[in-house]
Design a protein around this motif. Structure first.
Motif, mmCIF file in Angstrom:
data_model
loop_
_atom_site.group_PDB
_atom_site.id
_atom_site.type_symbol
_atom_site.label_atom_id
_atom_site.label_comp_id
_atom_site.label_asym_id
_atom_site.label_seq_id
_atom_site.Cartn_x
_atom_site.Cartn_y
_atom_site.Cartn_z
ATOM 1 N N VAL A 198 -11.307 6.878 -2.577
ATOM 2 C CA VAL A 198 -10.242 7.810 -2.177
ATOM 3 C C VAL A 198 -10.715 9.264 -2.237
ATOM 4 N N PRO A 199 -11.392 9.708 -3.317
ATOM 5 C CA PRO A 199 -11.936 11.073 -3.294
ATOM 6 C C PRO A 199 -12.859 11.326 -2.104
ATOM 7 N N LEU A 200 -13.640 10.327 -1.722
ATOM 8 C CA LEU A 200 -14.519 10.459 -0.559
ATOM 9 C C LEU A 200 -13.707 10.684 0.715
ATOM 10 N N LEU A 201 -12.623 9.920 0.863
ATOM 11 C CA LEU A 201 -11.778 10.043 2.047
ATOM 12 C C LEU A 201 -11.077 11.394 2.088
ATOM 13 N N ILE A 202 -10.641 11.860 0.929
ATOM 14 C CA ILE A 202 -9.990 13.174 0.858
ATOM 15 C C ILE A 202 -10.976 14.264 1.268
ATOM 16 N N GLN A 203 -12.202 14.147 0.797
ATOM 17 C CA GLN A 203 -13.210 15.167 1.065
ATOM 18 C C GLN A 203 -13.721 15.120 2.502
ATOM 19 N N LYS A 204 -14.102 13.934 2.968
ATOM 20 C CA LYS A 204 -14.774 13.830 4.267
ATOM 21 C C LYS A 204 -13.818 13.704 5.453
ATOM 22 N N TYR A 205 -12.632 13.130 5.231
ATOM 23 C CA TYR A 205 -11.719 12.892 6.346
ATOM 24 C C TYR A 205 -10.416 13.677 6.225
ATOM 25 N N GLY A 206 -10.220 14.373 5.102
ATOM 26 C CA GLY A 206 -9.058 15.228 4.939
ATOM 27 C C GLY A 206 -7.727 14.504 4.806
ATOM 28 N N ILE A 207 -7.758 13.271 4.304
ATOM 29 C CA ILE A 207 -6.503 12.544 4.163
ATOM 30 C C ILE A 207 -5.771 12.954 2.885
ATOM 31 N N GLU A 208 -4.471 12.656 2.855
ATOM 32 C CA GLU A 208 -3.662 12.799 1.652
ATOM 33 C C GLU A 208 -3.178 11.411 1.243
ATOM 34 N N VAL A 209 -2.891 11.231 -0.040
ATOM 35 C CA VAL A 209 -2.482 9.905 -0.529
ATOM 36 C C VAL A 209 -1.237 9.953 -1.412
ATOM 37 N N GLY A 210 -0.536 11.084 -1.399
ATOM 38 C CA GLY A 210 0.673 11.149 -2.203
ATOM 39 C C GLY A 210 0.443 11.560 -3.634
ATOM 40 N N GLY A 211 -0.607 12.310 -3.889
ATOM 41 C CA GLY A 211 -0.857 12.800 -5.237
ATOM 42 C C GLY A 211 -1.515 11.784 -6.142
ATOM 43 N N PRO A 212 -1.762 12.165 -7.407
ATOM 44 C CA PRO A 212 -2.478 11.291 -8.356
ATOM 45 C C PRO A 212 -1.794 9.937 -8.575
ATOM 46 N N GLU A 213 -0.459 9.889 -8.508
ATOM 47 C CA GLU A 213 0.265 8.634 -8.727
ATOM 48 C C GLU A 213 0.704 7.968 -7.425
ATOM 49 N N GLY A 214 0.402 8.600 -6.312
ATOM 50 C CA GLY A 214 0.814 8.034 -5.030
ATOM 51 C C GLY A 214 2.298 8.114 -4.781
ATOM 52 N N LYS A 215 2.986 9.056 -5.408
ATOM 53 C CA LYS A 215 4.449 9.122 -5.313
ATOM 54 C C LYS A 215 4.956 10.398 -4.656
ATOM 55 N N GLU A 216 4.054 11.341 -4.360
ATOM 56 C CA GLU A 216 4.483 12.583 -3.731
ATOM 57 C C GLU A 216 4.595 12.395 -2.213
ATOM 58 N N GLU A 217 5.448 13.208 -1.598
ATOM 59 C CA GLU A 217 5.580 13.148 -0.148
ATOM 60 C C GLU A 217 4.342 13.745 0.521
ATOM 61 N N PHE A 218 3.933 13.164 1.642
ATOM 62 C CA PHE A 218 2.813 13.686 2.417
ATOM 63 C C PHE A 218 2.964 13.216 3.850
ATOM 64 N N ASP A 219 2.170 13.774 4.739
ATOM 65 C CA ASP A 219 2.248 13.407 6.149
ATOM 66 C C ASP A 219 1.539 12.062 6.338
ATOM 67 N N GLN A 220 2.328 10.992 6.258
ATOM 68 C CA GLN A 220 1.757 9.646 6.319
ATOM 69 C C GLN A 220 1.061 9.374 7.650
ATOM 70 N N ILE A 221 1.655 9.825 8.736
ATOM 71 C CA ILE A 221 1.106 9.531 10.053
ATOM 72 C C ILE A 221 -0.244 10.206 10.236
ATOM 73 N N ARG A 222 -0.323 11.498 9.886
ATOM 74 C CA ARG A 222 -1.587 12.212 10.030
ATOM 75 C C ARG A 222 -2.678 11.591 9.163
ATOM 76 N N SER A 223 -2.337 11.274 7.905
ATOM 77 C CA SER A 223 -3.344 10.718 7.004
ATOM 78 C C SER A 223 -3.773 9.331 7.436
ATOM 79 N N PHE A 224 -2.834 8.517 7.920
ATOM 80 C CA PHE A 224 -3.210 7.183 8.385
ATOM 81 C C PHE A 224 -4.176 7.262 9.563
ATOM 82 N N ARG A 225 -3.899 8.160 10.500
ATOM 83 C CA ARG A 225 -4.771 8.267 11.677
ATOM 84 C C ARG A 225 -6.179 8.713 11.288
ATOM 85 N N ARG A 226 -6.281 9.530 10.251
ATOM 86 C CA ARG A 226 -7.595 9.924 9.769
ATOM 87 C C ARG A 226 -8.280 8.755 9.065
ATOM 88 N N PHE A 227 -7.503 7.960 8.332
ATOM 89 C CA PHE A 227 -8.060 6.751 7.718
ATOM 90 C C PHE A 227 -8.584 5.799 8.790
#
Length: 272
Positions: A108-137
């Protein structure tokens, strides 16, 4: 190579080729129950007794002998590529795993760094742009599958056809392949084709979704995650899955198959 990802009941009534993200937890528990009259207490993937698994050295010769002689009913289950890759993202990338940690450590840190995705914070519970992050994944998943970079493709998003094919290439033959979208119908055919020590009423069987609660809830319908470019990437990755298992590439909103699976075609095209 043998038969990786293959499970067999201890009674040798049936052989199952596990495909990740295709109801494998529920299927495994049903097989366990069919022999023992109870479910495994915990995640069936952790079971080290009560079910033969290729990963267990003592099971390998038994599974090999059964598959080579086609002594038992052999089956697997498949899933729509759109919903499967989306499920992998929310479970494995956004979710905290049952050991309390992120999946595969530094993934996950690799994906955040290299692809700029978000995952909802350390616990995965924060709001984030799911569509944008999924497309980067999705770009990352394509890179791992097509070019094995920045790492080998993970079993949870490598193609269903790839998993299904190893069983065939190494000498196995399926009697039945069913869609998880028609789970009760498909699993009932398996149960009708084998002798079980304990009777199973599928209507009373719970769904063992071991990834439930791992990560944030999907905020949008499946089709909202896939624009034209995303659909192109998905087809590039999963072309054989759409064609062999009769899923609708043109419409991500349609999770149901559009025709019958031809077992002879599957064996011919995946047996090379």
């Amino acid at each position: 190579m043998g038969f990786p990802g293959t499970w067999m009941t201890e009674s040798e009534s049936t052989v199952y080729r596990v495909v990740p993200k295709c109801a494998c937890s529920t299927i495994g528990q049903i097989l366990y129950y069919s022999d023992h009259g109870r479910f495994f207490d915990g995640d069936i993937h952790d079971a080290s007794e009560g079910l033969h698994k290729w990963a267990r050295d003592e099971s390998k010769p038994l599974i090999t002998a059964n598959v080579k002689t086609h002594s038992a009913f052999a089956f697997t289950a498949v899933r729509n590529p759109y919903s499967r890759i989306l499920s992998s993202f929310f479970d494995k990338i956004c979710g905290i795993q049952r050991n309390g940690k992120r999946y595969r450590g530094n993934l996950v840190p690799l994906l955040i760094q290299k692809y700029g995705i978000e995952v909802g914070g350390p616990e995965g519970k924060e709001e984030f742009d799911q569509i944008r992050s999924f497309r980067r994944f999705l770009l990352f998943a394509r890179d791992t599958i097509r070019w094995k970079r920045p790492m080998e493709a993970d079993i949870h998003w490598s193609s269903v056809a790839g998993h299904v094919s190893t069983f065939i290439v190494n000498g196995g033959r399926y009697d039945h392949i069913f869609w998880t979208e028609k789970f009760d119908e498909g699993m009932q055919r398996v149960l009708d084709s084998i002798e079980t020590r304990h009777r199973i009423d599928l209507a009373q069987i719970p769904r063992f979704n071991e990834s439930a609660g791992h990560g944030p809830k999907r905020a949008h319908p499946v089709e909202d995650y896939f624009d034209d470019l995303s659909m192109h990437l998905v087809y590039e990755i999963y072309k054989r899955d759409f064609e062999l298992f009769r899923y609708d590439f043109e419409n991500p909103a349609n999770r149901m198959p559009t025709g019958e699976i031809d077992l002879d075609e599957v064996h011919a095209k995946l047996g090379d």
